[in-house]
Design an enzyme around this catalytic site. Structure first.
Site, mmCIF file in Angstrom:
data_model
loop_
_atom_site.group_PDB
_atom_site.id
_atom_site.type_symbol
_atom_site.label_atom_id
_atom_site.label_comp_id
_atom_site.label_asym_id
_atom_site.label_seq_id
_atom_site.Cartn_x
_atom_site.Cartn_y
_atom_site.Cartn_z
ATOM 1 N N ASP A 48 0.926 -1.131 -0.002
ATOM 2 C CA ASP A 48 0.052 -0.221 -0.120
ATOM 3 C C ASP A 48 0.768 1.132 0.204
ATOM 4 O OD1 ASP A 48 -2.108 1.507 0.217
ATOM 5 O OD2 ASP A 48 -3.165 0.463 1.769
ATOM 6 N N PHE A 49 0.376 2.304 0.011
ATOM 7 C CA PHE A 49 1.231 3.779 -0.360
ATOM 8 C C PHE A 49 1.993 3.819 0.806
ATOM 9 C CE2 PHE A 49 1.947 8.241 -0.554
ATOM 10 C CZ PHE A 49 1.663 8.633 -1.536
#
Length: 722
Positions: free
Chosen positions: A265-266
């Site tokens: 994820d980011f």
């Protein structure tokens, strides 16, 4: 078996080029905007400018023209002419915004969920997107968490079915097919269980809870052929998911046989450092690559430290090759080596309006998500020609798309506009329609105009009050400690009740709210969620009875926030509460509140009335299958849809089991006074569970078989199954 041309590409790559394939950056690093000086970003992320020519994927490079230009520029500079993957968060529609996923879960309609994803895929593909970070299949029991809106609810069985339907809707049978994109299931695993419902907070679950409740829907995505899996921000057994080898290699790849791509994820690889699981970027890269995390999103520790880790013998180069092969295989599956632009179509992407076909579908999908929670004296449906009062911050608002609403630009049909299409605008009188601002902007209530609303609307035949939460206060980073309507919204409902006219409360939200404070003041109560582009039209269809409400709650609604987490399938306890003996103290109970939710999982009313009878549980002739059946009759003069639900309780087992579990449901379309029999086959596979050693087992014993209209209203029979 790896295709020869992919193996040849990998063999020809330098180690830096391989690590670049495993890195995802935003589109601005390609210099599409000549006014942006890239020196700063390159320096900040420790990127050598020439490395950009080998990067593997782009985050949120949206728009067909941008994608075509960026891909063209990239291929001109790429030594091996390997195309980029373009990925984005298309959560509930791209141009045509569809109901939030929690609302889609409430439809209990798997064909609708597949249709939902297919529409989003078609519009996304035209914009040049290859991968969507959806479905989010995190099971959620705490509505304080803002990302409740992105999930389909609290039940592992329903979540698994919705997830598989959405994967099929996005991907179809062939990713090369026009209008199809790759799905990325997220967030693996148990991201929906943060302590206190607070975003990015600690997750701490036993192995049994993880396997019983949280893992099944991710497994369903894998079984459905999902192309990509995103690792979660949270920890599992104290190890962050992005560096969790047992999770990514052990369960996902070895146990489930997943052969697709995994992605961070980011910035989550970098977040191993503040987690305290990695000392620095080098250790973060080592942990994530060793764990089996293929793509690093929006941080560059793979690029900065991967080669050094291999040279020092801390990381096997074969692991990097395996990851690169998986990324290239996905690009090949999408057909990008043959057509690097795939379905990018500026004309379709930039059309003035979404297609009429998609808008009609959005209207139909939205209507199927609406849940009727209360309807005393059959206040609803409305009759044409009535004088309708309409008040509240969502009465005329177009800001009802819901969080993560893509490119919709708040273009939703308002409730007022939808109602005005059904009746004369002169029959609708409005008051106190000032919109509710966002808590992120320091706004916690609407202006108090309750007395003016009372005076203006007191002579109407019926009063609709449209209340809820600001859409910006849902989604990622939208955690709340209080789930009540704002004070002036509650005040408005109660003051309009003083008119003596029927009050219909319509709730716009991205999560279950605490509605007990306004329940008594509401003659009818409608859960409207955030329904997207066609919100007002769909709600008007329901309000006037052109669509008979059929939604059922996929998540329990609490009496009060103090009950949370409250959910229907809790484990059995040694001192269960018996409502027939309310004075008994030493049992699991609250002194000031029921244990049960205000509205339970599976609950929802209709304008029709359904009667259940002839419940029976019998063995088949072979004795291998149990048949549970019931008859359902539409005892009203209105055709309607009823969702018949099957629950099972394992009475005694080697580990404690839930008080009940959803194991099946059927949706019946019944004409007035029509009766149908419904039957469910109960097999041993349905009764298996994870035992003490985390192995899936079946144990003979007694089981309670339950069929009914929701998790709190079932007929029950106990039977031995061996």
């Amino acid at each position: 078996m790896t295709k020869p041309f992919i193996q040849d590409l990998v063999n020809d790559m330098t180690l830096d080029e391989k690590l670049a394939q495993l890195t995802q950056l935003g589109p601005h690093y390609w210099g599409l905007d000549d006014t942006v000086d890239l020196t700063g970003p390159f320096k900040e992320l420790n990127i050598k400018q020439h490395v950009i020519h080998s990067i593997g994927s782009v985050l949120n490079g949206i728009g067909a023209r941008n994608v075509i230009e960026l891909q063209t520029r990239h291929l001109q500079n790429s030594r091996q002419r390997i195309p980029l993957l373009f990925m984005a968060d298309v959560i509930h529609g791209y141009r045509t915004i569809l109901p939030i996923p929690l609302a889609m879960g409430a439809s209990f309609d798997l064909a609708a969920c597949e249709r939902f994803a297919a529409i989003a895929a078609k519009e996304s593909a035209a914009a040049g997107i290859h991968v969507t970070f959806s479905p989010m299949t995190d099971l959620v029991r705490d509505p304080r968490w803002g990302r409740v809106m992105e999930t389909s609810g609290e039940d592992p069985y329903l979540n698994a079915l919705v997830t598989a339907s959405m994967v099929r809707g996005y991907q179809g049978n062939d990713l090369r097919e026009k209008g199809r994109i790759a799905a990325c299931v997220k967030h693996f695993a148990a991201y929906g269980a943060p302590e206190g419902g607070r975003e990015y907070n600690t997750v701490d679950l036993s192995s049994g809870v993880l396997r019983d409740f949280y893992l099944p829907a991710y497994k369903a995505a894998v079984d459905a052929g999902v192309a990509m899996v995103m690792a979660a921000f949270n920890t599992i057994d104290r190890i962050p998911a992005s560096g969790n080898k047992q999770l990514l290699r052990g369960i996902l790849r070895e146990e489930w046989g997943f052969g697709g791509v995994t992605i961070a994820d980011f910035n989550s690889v970098n977040e191993l450092i503040p987690h305290g699981a990695a000392q620095d970027g080098r250790e973060a890269a080592e942990l994530s690559l060793a764990a089996g995390l293929d793509i690093e999103m929006m941080s560059t520790h793979y690029l900065a430290h991967g080669a050094e880790l291999v040279e020092q013998g801390r990381l096997d180069a074969a692991l990097i090759d395996e990851a690169v092969i998986r990324v290239l295989e996905l690009k090949d599956a999408l057909g990008l080596f043959d057509n690097p632009f795939k379905d990018a179509d500026p004309q379709a992407d930039e059309a003035a309006e979404p297609s009429g076909e998609h808008r009609q579908a959005a209207r139909e999908l939205a209507a199927g998500c609406v849940v009727l929670l209360k309807n005393d004296d059959e206040v609803l449906p409305l009759k044409r020609g009535m004088k309708i009062g309409l008040a509240g911050p969502f009465a005329a608002s177009v800001h009802v798309l819901g969080g993560w609403s893509g490119t919709g630009q708040d273009s939703a049909v308002s409730l007022y506009s939808g109602l005005a299409q059904k009746t004369s605008a002169g029959d609708i009188l409005t008051a106190m329609t000032g919109e509710l601002g966002s808590m992120l902007e320091g706004i916690f209530d609407v202006a108090d105009e309750t007395e003016e609303a009372y005076t203006r609307l007191k002579d109407c035949d019926v009063i609709l009050v449209a209340v809820g939460e600001n859409q910006q206060d849902t989604g990622e980073g939208g955690s709340k400690s209080c789930l009540r309507l704002s004070p002036n919204q509650e005040k408005l409902i109660w003051r309009l009740k003083d008119t003596g006219k029927p009050v219909v409360t319509i709730v716009f939200s991205g999560r279950p709210l605490e509605l007990k404070p306004v329940l008594e003041a509401s003659d009818a109560l409608v859960q409207a969620w955030f329904l997207g582009t066609e919100s007002g039209n769909a709600l008007a269809d329901v309000m006037f009875g052109d669509y008979n409400p059929s939604g059922r709650l996929s998540m329990s609604f609490p009496y009060t926030v103090g009950q949370i987490p409250v959910y229907y399938n809790a484990y059995q306890t040694g001192r269960p509460y018996d409502p027939e003996y309310p004075q008994v103290r030493y049992v699991t109970r609250y002194l000031d509140c029921p244990n049960d939710p205000l509205f339970c999982f599976g609950y929802g009313l209709s304008y029709s009335h359904f009667a259940y009878s002839s419940f029976a549980v019998k063995r088949s002739e072979s004795d291998d299958v149990i048949i549970a059946s019931i008859e359902v009759e539409n005892s009203s003069d209105i055709a309607g849809k009823e969702t018949v639900q099957l629950y099972i309780r394992d009475v005694s087992a080697s580990v404690v089991r839930p008080v009940k579990e959803l194991k099946g449901f059927r949706q019946l379309l019944l004409a007035p006074h029509e009766k149908q029999a419904v039957s469910f086959e109960i097999t041993r596979d349905m009764l298996m569970f994870y035992g003490k050693d985390d192995q899936l087992i079946f144990e003979p014993g007694e089981f309670d078989i339950m069929i009914g209209r929701n998790s709190g209203d079932c007929s029950t029979e106990r039977i031995w199954i061996g």
